[in-house]
Motif scaffolding. Structure first.
Motif, PDB file in Angstrom:
ATOM      1  N   HIS A  33      -0.016  -8.848   8.460  1.00 62.59           N
ATOM      2  CA  HIS A  33       0.157  -9.605   7.218  1.00 62.59           C
ATOM      3  C   HIS A  33       0.244 -11.106   7.491  1.00 62.59           C
ATOM      4  N   ALA A  34       0.884 -11.486   8.591  1.00 69.67           N
ATOM      5  CA  ALA A  34       0.971 -12.907   8.935  1.00 69.67           C
ATOM      6  C   ALA A  34      -0.418 -13.479   9.214  1.00 69.67           C
ATOM      7  N   ALA A  35      -1.288 -12.669   9.824  1.00 67.44           N
ATOM      8  CA  ALA A  35      -2.636 -13.131  10.149  1.00 67.44           C
ATOM      9  C   ALA A  35      -3.592 -13.046   8.958  1.00 67.44           C
ATOM     10  N   HIS A  36      -3.360 -12.085   8.051  1.00 64.27           N
ATOM     11  CA  HIS A  36      -4.282 -11.837   6.935  1.00 64.27           C
ATOM     12  C   HIS A  36      -3.507 -11.583   5.630  1.00 64.27           C
ATOM     13  N   PRO A  37      -2.799 -12.574   5.112  1.00 62.28           N
ATOM     14  CA  PRO A  37      -1.978 -12.335   3.914  1.00 62.28           C
ATOM     15  C   PRO A  37      -2.788 -11.962   2.689  1.00 62.28           C
ATOM     16  N   TRP A  38      -4.038 -12.337   2.613  1.00 58.64           N
ATOM     17  CA  TRP A  38      -4.871 -12.065   1.443  1.00 58.64           C
ATOM     18  C   TRP A  38      -5.134 -10.577   1.260  1.00 58.64           C
ATOM     19  N   VAL A  39      -5.086  -9.795   2.342  1.00 64.02           N
ATOM     20  CA  VAL A  39      -5.406  -8.364   2.241  1.00 64.02           C
ATOM     21  C   VAL A  39      -4.384  -7.649   1.366  1.00 64.02           C
ATOM     22  N   PHE A  40      -3.095  -7.857   1.636  1.00 68.47           N
ATOM     23  CA  PHE A  40      -2.056  -7.198   0.856  1.00 68.47           C
ATOM     24  C   PHE A  40      -2.110  -7.646  -0.602  1.00 68.47           C
ATOM     25  N   GLU A  41      -2.333  -8.957  -0.810  1.00 68.75           N
ATOM     26  CA  GLU A  41      -2.428  -9.475  -2.178  1.00 68.75           C
ATOM     27  C   GLU A  41      -3.619  -8.864  -2.914  1.00 68.75           C
ATOM     28  N   ALA A  42      -4.739  -8.702  -2.227  1.00 69.63           N
ATOM     29  CA  ALA A  42      -5.928  -8.101  -2.847  1.00 69.63           C
ATOM     30  C   ALA A  42      -5.677  -6.626  -3.170  1.00 69.63           C
ATOM     31  N   LEU A  43      -4.982  -5.923  -2.279  1.00 69.72           N
ATOM     32  CA  LEU A  43      -4.665  -4.515  -2.554  1.00 69.72           C
ATOM     33  C   LEU A  43      -3.738  -4.392  -3.760  1.00 69.72           C
ATOM     34  N   GLU A  44      -2.772  -5.293  -3.859  1.00 66.67           N
ATOM     35  CA  GLU A  44      -1.889  -5.281  -5.034  1.00 66.67           C
ATOM     36  C   GLU A  44      -2.680  -5.536  -6.313  1.00 66.67           C
ATOM     37  N   GLU A  45      -3.626  -6.483  -6.266  1.00 73.22           N
ATOM     38  CA  GLU A  45      -4.446  -6.806  -7.439  1.00 73.22           C
ATOM     39  C   GLU A  45      -5.318  -5.619  -7.834  1.00 73.22           C
ATOM     40  N   LEU A  46      -5.937  -4.965  -6.856  1.00 77.32           N
ATOM     41  CA  LEU A  46      -6.764  -3.792  -7.152  1.00 77.32           C
ATOM     42  C   LEU A  46      -5.926  -2.674  -7.766  1.00 77.32           C
ATOM     43  N   THR A  47      -4.715  -2.502  -7.260  1.00 77.28           N
ATOM     44  CA  THR A  47      -3.819  -1.480  -7.811  1.00 77.28           C
ATOM     45  C   THR A  47      -3.460  -1.814  -9.255  1.00 77.28           C
ATOM     46  N   ALA A  48      -3.160  -3.066  -9.531  1.00 78.04           N
ATOM     47  CA  ALA A  48      -2.822  -3.481 -10.897  1.00 78.04           C
ATOM     48  C   ALA A  48      -4.004  -3.262 -11.839  1.00 78.04           C
ATOM     49  N   GLN A  49      -5.215  -3.572 -11.369  1.00 77.80           N
ATOM     50  CA  GLN A  49      -6.406  -3.342 -12.185  1.00 77.80           C
ATOM     51  C   GLN A  49      -6.590  -1.850 -12.459  1.00 77.80           C
ATOM     52  N   TRP A  50      -6.353  -1.019 -11.456  1.00 77.55           N
ATOM     53  CA  TRP A  50      -6.497   0.424 -11.596  1.00 77.55           C
ATOM     54  C   TRP A  50      -5.515   0.964 -12.639  1.00 77.55           C
ATOM     55  N   VAL A  51      -4.272   0.536 -12.548  1.00 81.51           N
ATOM     56  CA  VAL A  51      -3.239   0.993 -13.485  1.00 81.51           C
ATOM     57  C   VAL A  51      -3.547   0.490 -14.888  1.00 81.51           C
ATOM     58  N   ALA A  52      -3.969  -0.781 -15.020  1.00 88.61           N
ATOM     59  CA  ALA A  52      -4.290  -1.351 -16.332  1.00 88.61           C
ATOM     60  C   ALA A  52      -5.460  -0.621 -16.988  1.00 88.61           C
ATOM     61  N   ALA A  53      -6.363  -0.078 -16.173  1.00 87.62           N
ATOM     62  CA  ALA A  53      -7.518   0.649 -16.708  1.00 87.62           C
ATOM     63  C   ALA A  53      -7.170   2.103 -17.026  1.00 87.62           C
ATOM     64  N   PHE A  64      -8.740   0.592  -0.017  1.00 85.60           N
ATOM     65  CA  PHE A  64      -9.422  -0.142   1.060  1.00 85.60           C
ATOM     66  C   PHE A  64     -10.938  -0.043   0.916  1.00 85.60           C
ATOM     67  N   GLU A  65     -11.441   1.103   0.469  1.00 82.92           N
ATOM     68  CA  GLU A  65     -12.890   1.218   0.250  1.00 82.92           C
ATOM     69  C   GLU A  65     -13.339   0.258  -0.840  1.00 82.92           C
ATOM     70  N   GLN A  66     -12.589   0.188  -1.932  1.00 79.23           N
ATOM     71  CA  GLN A  66     -12.920  -0.743  -3.017  1.00 79.23           C
ATOM     72  C   GLN A  66     -12.814  -2.183  -2.534  1.00 79.23           C
ATOM     73  N   LEU A  67     -11.784  -2.473  -1.752  1.00 76.22           N
ATOM     74  CA  LEU A  67     -11.615  -3.823  -1.214  1.00 76.22           C
ATOM     75  C   LEU A  67     -12.793  -4.204  -0.331  1.00 76.22           C
ATOM     76  N   SER A  68     -13.268  -3.272   0.478  1.00 72.34           N
ATOM     77  CA  SER A  68     -14.407  -3.594   1.348  1.00 72.34           C
ATOM     78  C   SER A  68     -15.663  -3.836   0.519  1.00 72.34           C
ATOM     79  N   LEU A  69     -15.852  -3.078  -0.568  1.00 76.98           N
ATOM     80  CA  LEU A  69     -17.013  -3.303  -1.436  1.00 76.98           C
ATOM     81  C   LEU A  69     -16.925  -4.652  -2.142  1.00 76.98           C
ATOM     82  N   VAL A  70     -15.761  -4.954  -2.677  1.00 78.22           N
ATOM     83  CA  VAL A  70     -15.563  -6.223  -3.379  1.00 78.22           C
ATOM     84  C   VAL A  70     -15.741  -7.386  -2.413  1.00 78.22           C
ATOM     85  N   THR A  71     -15.170  -7.265  -1.217  1.00 79.78           N
ATOM     86  CA  THR A  71     -15.265  -8.326  -0.222  1.00 79.78           C
ATOM     87  C   THR A  71     -16.704  -8.508   0.231  1.00 79.78           C
TER      88      THR A  71
END
Length: 121
Positions: A33-53, A64-71
């Motif tokens: 997380h110290a080296a790649h803080p954006w990953v956890f934040e992106a996973l939280e955002e994807l989770t929020a989008q999933w729940v909102a939908a 992680f599969e969705q994150l890799s596609l989006v990235t």
């Protein structure tokens, strides 16, 4: 519904069980997380989008599969934009200063473009 049994990851005295030598899972997460803080934040955002939908449970593998596609899509768009900018920069007319004149005039058109322009007329 199937319920996965919980593994005892803490001992009675609260010390985390280590299954191997080296950093614990928590320590490994903190290092990543110290080296790649954006990953956890992106996973939280994807989770929020999933729940909102209206999505139900979702696993970390699916996130992680969705994150890799989006990235990958984002990196592909950025590479395309950079390629387009380079293409435009290479096609832009160069400007040179005319000695003794206080203004700039376009430089001469390259020969291959002059030939192309005369071929179309």
């Amino acid at each position: 519904m199937y319920e996965q049994p919980q593994l005892p990851l803490d001992t009675l005295d609260g010390e985390q069980v280590r299954l191997h030598d080296g950093p614990s899972l928590d320590e490994r997460f903190e290092m990543f997380h110290a080296a790649h803080p954006w990953v956890f934040e992106a996973l939280e955002e994807l989770t929020a989008q999933w729940v909102a939908a209206g999505g139900g449970q979702i696993g970390i593998k699916a996130l992680f599969e969705q994150l890799s596609l989006v990235t990958a899509a984002h990196l592909e768009r950025r590479a395309l934009q950079a390629e387009q900018q380079l293409h435009l920069a290479l096609r832009a007319p160069t400007v040179r200063a005319t000695p003794g004149v206080g203004r700039h005039v376009p430089a001469a058109q390259p020969a291959h473009e002059r030939q192309r322009a005369t071929a179309h007329t």
